[in-house]
Design a protein around this motif. Structure first.
Motif, short mmCIF file in Angstrom:
data_model
loop_
_atom_site.label_atom_id
_atom_site.label_comp_id
_atom_site.label_asym_id
_atom_site.label_seq_id
_atom_site.Cartn_x
_atom_site.Cartn_y
_atom_site.Cartn_z
N CYS A 18 44.83 45.36 42.16
CA CYS A 18 43.42 45.16 41.81
C CYS A 18 43.09 45.62 40.39
N GLY A 19 43.66 46.75 39.98
CA GLY A 19 43.31 47.32 38.68
C GLY A 19 44.11 46.81 37.50
N PHE A 20 45.32 46.29 37.75
CA PHE A 20 46.18 45.84 36.65
C PHE A 20 46.52 44.36 36.71
N TRP A 21 47.06 43.89 37.86
CA TRP A 21 47.56 42.52 37.92
C TRP A 21 46.46 41.47 37.96
N ILE A 22 45.40 41.70 38.70
CA ILE A 22 44.30 40.72 38.74
C ILE A 22 43.71 40.53 37.35
N HIS A 24 45.14 41.30 34.42
CA HIS A 24 46.19 40.85 33.51
C HIS A 24 46.34 39.34 33.52
N TYR A 25 46.34 38.76 34.70
CA TYR A 25 46.50 37.30 34.84
C TYR A 25 45.17 36.56 34.96
N SER A 26 44.04 37.29 34.95
CA SER A 26 42.73 36.69 35.22
C SER A 26 42.80 35.87 36.52
N LEU A 27 43.32 36.50 37.56
CA LEU A 27 43.54 35.81 38.82
C LEU A 27 42.23 35.41 39.48
N GLU A 28 42.25 34.21 40.06
CA GLU A 28 41.13 33.72 40.84
C GLU A 28 41.41 33.81 42.33
N ARG A 29 42.69 33.87 42.69
CA ARG A 29 43.06 33.94 44.10
C ARG A 29 44.38 34.68 44.26
N LYS A 44 43.75 41.55 58.39
CA LYS A 44 43.15 40.56 57.49
C LYS A 44 41.81 41.06 56.96
N THR A 45 40.99 41.62 57.85
CA THR A 45 39.69 42.14 57.43
C THR A 45 39.85 43.28 56.43
N ALA A 46 40.78 44.18 56.70
CA ALA A 46 41.01 45.31 55.79
C ALA A 46 41.48 44.82 54.42
N LEU A 47 42.38 43.87 54.40
CA LEU A 47 42.87 43.34 53.12
C LEU A 47 41.75 42.63 52.36
N LYS A 48 40.94 41.85 53.04
CA LYS A 48 39.84 41.15 52.38
C LYS A 48 38.82 42.14 51.83
N PHE A 49 38.59 43.23 52.57
CA PHE A 49 37.66 44.26 52.12
C PHE A 49 38.18 44.93 50.84
N GLY A 50 39.49 45.08 50.70
CA GLY A 50 40.09 45.74 49.54
C GLY A 50 40.22 44.87 48.31
N CYS A 51 40.02 43.57 48.46
CA CYS A 51 40.19 42.65 47.33
C CYS A 51 38.88 42.56 46.53
N PRO A 52 38.94 42.65 45.21
CA PRO A 52 37.72 42.55 44.40
C PRO A 52 36.99 41.22 44.63
N TYR A 141 62.95 39.94 39.34
CA TYR A 141 62.61 40.93 38.33
C TYR A 141 61.99 42.16 38.98
N SER A 142 62.10 43.28 38.30
CA SER A 142 61.43 44.51 38.70
C SER A 142 60.38 44.83 37.65
N GLN A 143 59.15 45.06 38.10
CA GLN A 143 58.05 45.42 37.18
C GLN A 143 56.90 45.97 38.01
N MET A 144 56.54 47.22 37.77
CA MET A 144 55.45 47.85 38.52
C MET A 144 54.08 47.44 37.99
N VAL A 145 53.90 47.54 36.68
CA VAL A 145 52.61 47.24 36.06
C VAL A 145 52.84 46.34 34.84
N PRO A 146 51.81 45.63 34.40
CA PRO A 146 51.98 44.67 33.31
C PRO A 146 52.52 45.25 32.01
N ASN A 147 52.17 46.49 31.67
CA ASN A 147 52.63 47.04 30.39
C ASN A 147 54.04 47.62 30.46
N GLU A 148 54.68 47.54 31.61
CA GLU A 148 56.07 47.96 31.77
C GLU A 148 56.97 46.75 31.51
#
Length: 159
Positions: A18-22, A24-29, A44-52, A141-148
């Motif tokens: 939520c804080g980095f990848w969305i 970084h990619y300007s994700l819509e979905r 499913k409800t918990a995951l939807k609640f956690g998504c911006p 590939y291995s990558q935790m966050v976009p700036n890595e």
């Protein structure tokens, strides 16, 4: 559908996504592909609640996801495929949707797992799935966050 990343992170929707990848990619979905979660209303409800709010969340079975991605149903939408292991990605590949690459974030420790990176623990079933994906020509590939820096771990997984 512009699939910008096919990511494995067993935490699924969480702070890094939520804080980095969305952003970084300007994700819509985000499309979570999981044959168990798709039938679990509480998860499913918990995951939807956690998504911006600015990013929609879809949860698909591997069969439905492979069909949608092959047919490019959401053409023009910026999407990340998110799975908690390589198994759904392999199932989709066998159904005809071959991901261009896979990015591994976090895979927590579990019984019988081998640590291959600081935060990546792979079970024998997951290792076998990774090996099949690599043999299909899909880089891992291995990558935790976009700036890595993104590191190709395909050969590491084969050994």
């Amino acid at each position: 559908m512009a699939i910008l990343d096919v990511r494995i992170d067993d935490r699924l929707i969480h702070g890094q996504v939520c804080g980095f990848w969305i952003p970084h990619y300007s994700l819509e979905r985000i499309a979570i592909v999981d044959d168990e979660i798709v039938n679990d209303e509480i998860r499913k409800t918990a995951l939807k609640f956690g998504c911006p709010e600015k990013c929609k969340l879809s949860i698909f079975s591997t069969v439905k996801a492979a069909d949608k991605f092959i047919r490019k149903i959401d053409e023009g939408i910026r999407v990340m495929i998110l799975c908690n292991s390589p198994v759904p990605i392999l199932k989709m590949a066998k159904l005809g949707y071959k991901a261009p690459f896979v990015t591994v974030g976090n895979m927590s420790t579990k019984p019988g797992a081998t640590q291959i990176r600081k935060t990546v623990f792979v079970s024998p079933e997951e290792k076998a799935a990774f090996v099949e994906l690599v043999e299909m020509g899909i880089p891992i590939y291995s990558q935790m966050v976009p700036n890595e820096a993104r590191e190709d771990i395909s050969e590491l997984l084969r050994n």
